[in-house]
Design a protein around this motif. Structure first.
Motif, short mmCIF file in Angstrom:
data_model
loop_
_atom_site.label_atom_id
_atom_site.label_comp_id
_atom_site.label_asym_id
_atom_site.label_seq_id
_atom_site.Cartn_x
_atom_site.Cartn_y
_atom_site.Cartn_z
N TYR A 75 0.81 -1.22 0.00
CA TYR A 75 0.00 0.00 0.00
C TYR A 75 0.85 1.27 0.00
O TYR A 75 0.33 2.37 0.15
N MET A 76 2.14 1.11 -0.17
CA MET A 76 3.07 2.23 -0.17
C MET A 76 2.84 3.12 -1.39
O MET A 76 2.54 2.61 -2.48
N PRO A 77 2.99 4.44 -1.25
CA PRO A 77 2.87 5.33 -2.43
C PRO A 77 3.89 4.95 -3.51
O PRO A 77 4.97 4.44 -3.21
N GLU A 78 3.54 5.22 -4.76
CA GLU A 78 4.39 4.84 -5.89
C GLU A 78 5.77 5.48 -5.87
O GLU A 78 6.72 4.93 -6.41
N TYR A 79 5.89 6.66 -5.29
CA TYR A 79 7.18 7.35 -5.29
C TYR A 79 8.16 6.80 -4.25
O TYR A 79 9.30 7.26 -4.15
N VAL A 80 7.75 5.79 -3.49
CA VAL A 80 8.62 5.20 -2.46
C VAL A 80 9.12 3.84 -2.95
O VAL A 80 8.34 2.96 -3.30
N GLN A 81 10.45 3.68 -2.94
CA GLN A 81 11.05 2.39 -3.25
C GLN A 81 10.96 1.53 -1.99
O GLN A 81 11.33 1.99 -0.91
N THR A 82 10.47 0.30 -2.10
CA THR A 82 10.25 -0.53 -0.92
C THR A 82 11.21 -1.72 -0.85
O THR A 82 11.67 -2.23 -1.87
N HIS A 83 11.48 -2.12 0.40
CA HIS A 83 12.31 -3.29 0.67
C HIS A 83 11.69 -4.06 1.82
O HIS A 83 11.36 -3.47 2.86
N LEU A 84 11.55 -5.35 1.65
CA LEU A 84 11.06 -6.22 2.71
C LEU A 84 12.25 -6.54 3.61
O LEU A 84 13.16 -7.27 3.22
N ALA A 85 12.28 -5.93 4.79
CA ALA A 85 13.43 -6.08 5.69
C ALA A 85 13.06 -5.62 7.09
O ALA A 85 12.08 -4.90 7.28
N SER A 86 13.88 -6.02 8.04
CA SER A 86 13.69 -5.58 9.42
C SER A 86 14.66 -4.45 9.75
O SER A 86 15.69 -4.28 9.08
N ALA A 87 14.35 -3.71 10.78
CA ALA A 87 15.20 -2.59 11.22
C ALA A 87 16.55 -3.09 11.73
O ALA A 87 17.53 -2.35 11.68
N GLU A 88 16.60 -4.31 12.18
CA GLU A 88 17.84 -4.86 12.74
C GLU A 88 18.81 -5.35 11.67
O GLU A 88 19.96 -5.67 11.97
N SER A 89 18.36 -5.39 10.42
CA SER A 89 19.21 -5.85 9.32
C SER A 89 18.85 -5.09 8.05
O SER A 89 18.21 -5.61 7.15
N LEU A 90 19.28 -3.85 8.00
CA LEU A 90 18.94 -2.98 6.87
C LEU A 90 19.77 -3.37 5.64
O LEU A 90 20.99 -3.49 5.72
N PRO A 91 19.12 -3.57 4.49
CA PRO A 91 19.80 -4.06 3.28
C PRO A 91 20.46 -2.95 2.46
O PRO A 91 20.27 -2.85 1.24
N PHE A 92 21.26 -2.11 3.13
CA PHE A 92 21.87 -0.97 2.45
C PHE A 92 23.34 -0.85 2.84
O PHE A 92 23.76 -1.31 3.90
N GLU A 93 24.09 -0.19 1.98
CA GLU A 93 25.50 0.08 2.24
C GLU A 93 25.63 1.09 3.38
O GLU A 93 24.69 1.84 3.67
N ASP A 94 26.81 1.14 3.98
CA ASP A 94 27.10 2.15 5.00
C ASP A 94 26.90 3.54 4.41
O ASP A 94 27.18 3.77 3.22
#
Length: 189
Positions: A75-94
């Motif tokens: 249900y996220m707005p179209e302008y938001v890129q989404t990722h299925l992930a938890s706050a304890e393991s963010l799938p992003f570079e430093d």
């Protein structure tokens, strides 16, 4: 546990109604100094209420959201890129984001201290963190905490001063604004 995966429709249509107008105003003031090229990560984003509020403040930012419930993210707005992930393991570079948002999500995290370490890792130098949550130091905050724990949620609610101390231990300088039985924390690395 609360079945968030099946509650996306409800949160999309009614979630924003519980946010006081002054929180939106405070968020806009918090975001104002950022350049239009800023990147924003909404953690525990649900259906994107905080992203939508931030988008009202500046539609030019790059918006990204993470949540462990796919049924919310759809249900996220179209302008938001989404990722299925938890706050304890963010799938992003430093050092990937200029600002991070947590709207009524911190208390759902399995391990808030690990999540804050991830925030520090993924936040750029001089980055900012905006948290909006229930204040355990109030009667309503205590009631909400007990209700969520009865429903099987982690219930990691904090009194405003306790959250401030935890964030300061991770290198943030923090300003707290109280909104009756809720508060915001504006934190700066």
């Amino acid at each position: 546990m609360i079945p968030f995966n099946y509650l996306g429709y409800f949160f999309k249509h009614f979630g924003s109604l519980i946010y006081p107008k002054e929180v939106l105003e405070e968020l806009c003031i918090f975001l104002k100094p950022l350049s239009d090229e800023a990147s924003v990560l909404d953690i525990g984003a649900g259906t994107g209420v905080m992203s939508e509020f931030a988008h009202r403040c500046n539609s030019k930012f790059r918006y990204v959201a993470v949540d462990p419930a796919e049924g919310m993210l759809k249900y996220m707005p179209e302008y938001v890129q989404t990722h299925l992930a938890s706050a304890e393991s963010l799938p992003f570079e430093d050092e990937s984001f200029d600002v991070m948002l947590m709207g009524e999500s911190l208390h759902h995290f399995k391990d808030p201290k690990v999540a804050i370490k991830e925030v520090v890792r993924v936040l750029k130098k001089d980055g900012k963190l905006f948290i909006y949550d229930f204040d355990l130091g109030t009667f309503r905050g205590k009631v909400i905490c007990k209700m969520e724990k009865l429903l099987g949620e982690p219930g990691h609610f904090y009194e405003a001063d306790a959250l401030k101390k935890m964030l300061e231990e991770h290198g943030f300088s923090v300003n707290i604004s109280k909104h009756k039985w809720r508060y915001t924390a504006s934190a700066y690395l």
